[in-house]
Scaffold this active site. Structure first.
Site, PDB file in Angstrom:
ATOM      1  N   SER A 206       0.864  -1.203  -0.036  1.00 35.53           N
ATOM      2  CA  SER A 206      -0.039   0.020   0.080  1.00 35.53           C
ATOM      3  C   SER A 206       0.950   1.324   0.032  1.00 35.53           C
ATOM      4  O   SER A 206       2.041   1.162   0.491  1.00 35.53           O
ATOM      5  CB  SER A 206      -0.846   0.059   1.420  1.00 35.53           C
TER       6      SER A 206
HETATM    7  N1  SAH Z   1      -1.187  -4.645   4.188  1.00 36.71           N
HETATM    8  C1  SAH Z   1      -0.295  -4.787   3.018  1.00 36.71           C
HETATM    9  C2  SAH Z   1      -1.064  -4.548   1.852  1.00 36.71           C
HETATM   10  C3  SAH Z   1      -1.968  -5.765   1.381  1.00 36.71           C
HETATM   11  S1  SAH Z   1      -2.543  -5.898  -0.305  1.00 36.71           S
HETATM   12  C4  SAH Z   1       0.848  -4.122   2.902  1.00 36.71           C
HETATM   13  O1  SAH Z   1       0.906  -3.314   3.888  1.00 36.71           O
HETATM   14  O2  SAH Z   1       1.830  -4.319   1.950  1.00 36.71           O
HETATM   15  C5  SAH Z   1      -3.647  -7.050   0.303  1.00 36.71           C
HETATM   16  C6  SAH Z   1      -3.315  -8.231   0.853  1.00 36.71           C
HETATM   17  O3  SAH Z   1      -4.465  -9.217   1.046  1.00 36.71           O
HETATM   18  C7  SAH Z   1      -2.536  -9.475  -0.274  1.00 36.71           C
HETATM   19  O4  SAH Z   1      -1.409  -9.730  -0.028  1.00 36.71           O
HETATM   20  C8  SAH Z   1      -3.632 -10.476  -0.771  1.00 36.71           C
HETATM   21  O5  SAH Z   1      -3.182 -11.770  -0.953  1.00 36.71           O
HETATM   22  C9  SAH Z   1      -4.211 -10.423   0.936  1.00 36.71           C
HETATM   23  N2  SAH Z   1      -5.721 -11.171   0.844  1.00 36.71           N
HETATM   24  C10 SAH Z   1      -6.686 -11.080  -0.028  1.00 36.71           C
HETATM   25  N3  SAH Z   1      -7.680 -11.959   0.356  1.00 36.71           N
HETATM   26  C11 SAH Z   1      -7.205 -12.525   1.754  1.00 36.71           C
HETATM   27  C12 SAH Z   1      -7.833 -13.394   2.483  1.00 36.71           C
HETATM   28  N4  SAH Z   1      -9.080 -13.896   2.110  1.00 36.71           N
HETATM   29  N5  SAH Z   1      -7.143 -13.725   3.799  1.00 36.71           N
HETATM   30  C13 SAH Z   1      -5.845 -13.048   4.021  1.00 36.71           C
HETATM   31  N6  SAH Z   1      -5.515 -12.373   2.794  1.00 36.71           N
HETATM   32  C14 SAH Z   1      -6.003 -11.917   2.120  1.00 36.71           C
END
Ligand code: SAH
Length: 217
Positions: free
Chosen positions: A66
């Site tokens: 992000s």
């Molecule tokens: N917090 C992160 C950005 C997240 S991007 C940072 O600081 O870099 C969103 C993330 O959510 C991705 O890695 C994706 O794989 C994860 N995600 C999506 N669906 C999910 C689920 N059901 N359970 C756990 N993680 C999930």
């Protein structure tokens, strides 16, 4: 890292914290969190030169780290006070958001559905000497029952509706923040669990990848 290099990194992080705080107003604690977590550690090699900019960046597995601005806004949406002891994040991704939270909250729990991402994130936590983040490979829509209830819950991926299980794992008076999909838009939304029910507050537009079902190895 040599003393000279670590000084340069500290300066870059502080500059990033200055830039974010010029746009989003926040207190000293969040400023210090941004100033003390080296975002470059979480960014893939090919994007290291952009690590201290305010943009989201691609990481592996078609996912994104992000923007630091978004991390600031989501962290603020959690309304963290001194008495907050635990937070659960769904969507660990690179781990940067969890690392920022680890400077503000005693116990951080984070769940990721893509195993290679989680393993990378764990390496980064170790490299930075962060020991209060507990990371789990699972579909985060189920939460993490063992340590519930949580004072705060953060969804780092978008949903149409908050899974009931997550609201159950939120402590009373707890706050959950999430990007909620409404039509073609996403809005950072705050859910406060009170004795009489859930209070909802829409904050501002945002852009996240969606929550997906199941796990991927
Ligand atoms: N917090 C992160 C950005 C997240 S991007 C940072 O600081 O870099 C969103 C993330 O959510 C991705 O890695 C994706 O794989 C994860 N995600 C999506 N669906 C999910 C689920 N059901 N359970 C756990 N993680 C999930």
């Amino acid at each position: 890292m040599s003393e000279f290099n670590s000084k340069i990194v500290a300066q870059k992080c502080q500059k990033l914290a200055d830039e974010i705080s010029a746009i989003v107003k926040f207190d000293r604690d969040l400023y210090n969190a941004f100033a003390s977590i080296d975002r470059e550690v979480f960014v893939p090699k090919s994007f290291k030169h952009q690590a201290y900019k305010l943009d989201p960046l691609p990481i592996s597995q078609n996912q994104w780290i992000s923007s630091p601005l978004t991390v600031a806004k989501m962290t603020l949406a959690l309304e963290i006070s001194k008495d907050v002891d635990s937070v659960l994040e769904i969507g660990c991704g690179s781990g940067y958001q969890a690392a920022i939270l680890s400077k503000l909250i005693r116990r951080v729990f984070t769940v990721e559905r893509i195993e290679p991402l989680l393993l990378e994130a764990k390496k980064c936590f170790k490299m930075l000497g962060i020991s209060n983040i507990h990371a789990r490979f699972d579909d985060g829509q189920k939460g993490w029952r063992d340590y519930a209830p949580y004072d705060r819950i953060l969804l780092s991926a978008s949903v149409k509706k908050i899974p009931e299980t997550l609201l159950e794992q939120l402590a009373e008076n707890g706050v959950l923040a999430a990007p909620i999909e409404t039509g073609s838009k996403q809005v950072i939304t705050q859910f406060i669990k009170t004795k009489s029910g859930i209070r909802v507050r829409n904050l501002e537009e945002c852009l996240f990848v969606p929550i997906l079902n199941g796990i991927s190895r």
